[in-house]
Motif scaffolding. Structure first.
Motif, PDB file in Angstrom:
ATOM      1  N   GLN A  61     -28.407 -38.398   2.823  1.00  0.00           N
ATOM      2  CA  GLN A  61     -28.284 -37.104   2.348  1.00  0.00           C
ATOM      3  C   GLN A  61     -28.549 -36.658   0.881  1.00  0.00           C
ATOM      4  O   GLN A  61     -28.671 -35.962   0.356  1.00  0.00           O
ATOM      5  N   LEU A  62     -27.744 -37.887   0.163  1.00  0.00           N
ATOM      6  CA  LEU A  62     -27.795 -37.439  -1.340  1.00  0.00           C
ATOM      7  C   LEU A  62     -29.362 -37.528  -1.697  1.00  0.00           C
ATOM      8  O   LEU A  62     -29.649 -36.847  -2.606  1.00  0.00           O
ATOM      9  N   VAL A  63     -29.888 -38.581  -1.195  1.00  0.00           N
ATOM     10  CA  VAL A  63     -31.532 -38.730  -1.630  1.00  0.00           C
ATOM     11  C   VAL A  63     -32.270 -37.534  -1.224  1.00  0.00           C
ATOM     12  O   VAL A  63     -33.332 -37.129  -2.020  1.00  0.00           O
ATOM     13  N   GLU A  64     -31.960 -37.028  -0.030  1.00  0.00           N
ATOM     14  CA  GLU A  64     -32.647 -35.911   0.492  1.00  0.00           C
ATOM     15  C   GLU A  64     -32.390 -34.584  -0.533  1.00  0.00           C
ATOM     16  O   GLU A  64     -33.429 -33.835  -0.702  1.00  0.00           O
ATOM     17  N   ARG A  65     -31.219 -34.450  -0.927  1.00  0.00           N
ATOM     18  CA  ARG A  65     -30.872 -33.548  -1.865  1.00  0.00           C
ATOM     19  C   ARG A  65     -31.768 -33.669  -3.359  1.00  0.00           C
ATOM     20  O   ARG A  65     -32.488 -32.580  -3.864  1.00  0.00           O
ATOM     21  N   LEU A  66     -31.828 -34.879  -3.686  1.00  0.00           N
ATOM     22  CA  LEU A  66     -32.803 -34.884  -4.909  1.00  0.00           C
ATOM     23  C   LEU A  66     -34.456 -34.675  -4.471  1.00  0.00           C
ATOM     24  O   LEU A  66     -34.973 -34.380  -5.187  1.00  0.00           O
ATOM     25  N   ARG A  67     -34.673 -34.966  -3.215  1.00  0.00           N
ATOM     26  CA  ARG A  67     -36.159 -34.739  -2.831  1.00  0.00           C
ATOM     27  C   ARG A  67     -36.175 -33.375  -2.908  1.00  0.00           C
ATOM     28  O   ARG A  67     -37.406 -32.796  -3.274  1.00  0.00           O
ATOM     29  N   ALA A  68     -35.187 -32.571  -2.489  1.00  0.00           N
ATOM     30  CA  ALA A  68     -35.435 -31.058  -2.281  1.00  0.00           C
ATOM     31  C   ALA A  68     -35.772 -30.276  -3.684  1.00  0.00           C
ATOM     32  O   ALA A  68     -36.071 -29.285  -3.927  1.00  0.00           O
ATOM     33  N   LEU A  69     -35.026 -31.254  -4.761  1.00  0.00           N
ATOM     34  CA  LEU A  69     -35.212 -30.835  -6.224  1.00  0.00           C
ATOM     35  C   LEU A  69     -36.547 -31.186  -6.811  1.00  0.00           C
ATOM     36  O   LEU A  69     -36.669 -30.965  -8.020  1.00  0.00           O
ATOM     37  N   GLY A  70     -37.301 -32.170  -6.115  1.00  0.00           N
ATOM     38  CA  GLY A  70     -38.570 -32.555  -6.698  1.00  0.00           C
ATOM     39  C   GLY A  70     -38.844 -34.044  -6.841  1.00  0.00           C
ATOM     40  O   GLY A  70     -40.018 -34.400  -6.949  1.00  0.00           O
ATOM     41  N   TYR A  71     -37.967 -34.635  -6.374  1.00  0.00           N
ATOM     42  CA  TYR A  71     -37.984 -36.232  -6.448  1.00  0.00           C
ATOM     43  C   TYR A  71     -39.179 -36.531  -5.345  1.00  0.00           C
ATOM     44  O   TYR A  71     -38.711 -36.143  -4.254  1.00  0.00           O
ATOM     45  N   LYS A  72     -40.085 -37.562  -5.837  1.00  0.00           N
ATOM     46  CA  LYS A  72     -40.789 -38.043  -4.472  1.00  0.00           C
ATOM     47  C   LYS A  72     -41.013 -39.465  -4.730  1.00  0.00           C
ATOM     48  O   LYS A  72     -41.001 -39.960  -5.959  1.00  0.00           O
ATOM     49  N   GLY A  73     -40.490 -40.003  -3.605  1.00  0.00           N
ATOM     50  CA  GLY A  73     -40.282 -41.600  -3.782  1.00  0.00           C
ATOM     51  C   GLY A  73     -39.335 -42.058  -2.881  1.00  0.00           C
ATOM     52  O   GLY A  73     -38.765 -41.460  -1.786  1.00  0.00           O
ATOM     53  N   PRO A  74     -39.202 -43.612  -2.857  1.00  0.00           N
ATOM     54  CA  PRO A  74     -38.373 -43.953  -1.774  1.00  0.00           C
ATOM     55  C   PRO A  74     -36.846 -43.932  -1.852  1.00  0.00           C
ATOM     56  O   PRO A  74     -36.418 -43.597  -2.859  1.00  0.00           O
ATOM     57  N   ASP A  75     -36.150 -44.334  -0.800  1.00  0.00           N
ATOM     58  CA  ASP A  75     -34.798 -44.140  -0.904  1.00  0.00           C
ATOM     59  C   ASP A  75     -34.104 -45.005  -2.067  1.00  0.00           C
ATOM     60  O   ASP A  75     -34.606 -45.951  -2.650  1.00  0.00           O
TER      61      ASP A  75
END
Length: 114
Positions: A61-75
């Motif tokens: 969930q923490l990584v998904e939050r970062l992805r929602a903010l624009g991070y593209k990449g692995p866990d």
């Protein structure tokens, strides 16, 4: 704990751990400069259960939050166990996180030596 050398990537939100408990996240932050691997600090409102930094449901969930903010990449994986605190989980970001961190103002000090 936030200092003037921090970059806040996310403000408050809620996440659920692997046991279904709702946790209040205060912020996700990084230091504004560093060498190579970036540690990502996730600060929580309340004390965490011992070993919370290994909770795969929470980390996802923490990584998904970062992805929602624009991070593209692995866990991410968790950082060094010695860095974990009662109200902070430290994640070790993969190399792909560097581009996202730079877009938020992070400076790679190793580039000064290239």
């Amino acid at each position: 704990m936030t200092t003037d050398s921090d970059i806040t990537l996310s403000g408050p939100f809620q996440a659920t751990d692997g046991k279904g408990r709702t946790l209040d996240v205060k912020a996700i932050r990084i230091f504004d400069e560093g060498y190579g691997i970036i540690d990502v600090y996730v600060d929580f409102k309340d004390r965490l259960e011992p070993g919370a930094y290994k909770d795969t449901a929470l980390l996802r969930q923490l990584v998904e939050r970062l992805r929602a903010l624009g991070y593209k990449g692995p866990d991410f994986g968790h950082g060094d166990p010695g860095l974990q605190e009662s109200r902070t989980i430290v994640l070790e970001a993969p190399e792909e996180f560097t581009a996202f961190a730079k877009s938020r103002g992070w400076k790679n000090l190793a580039e000064d030596f290239d």
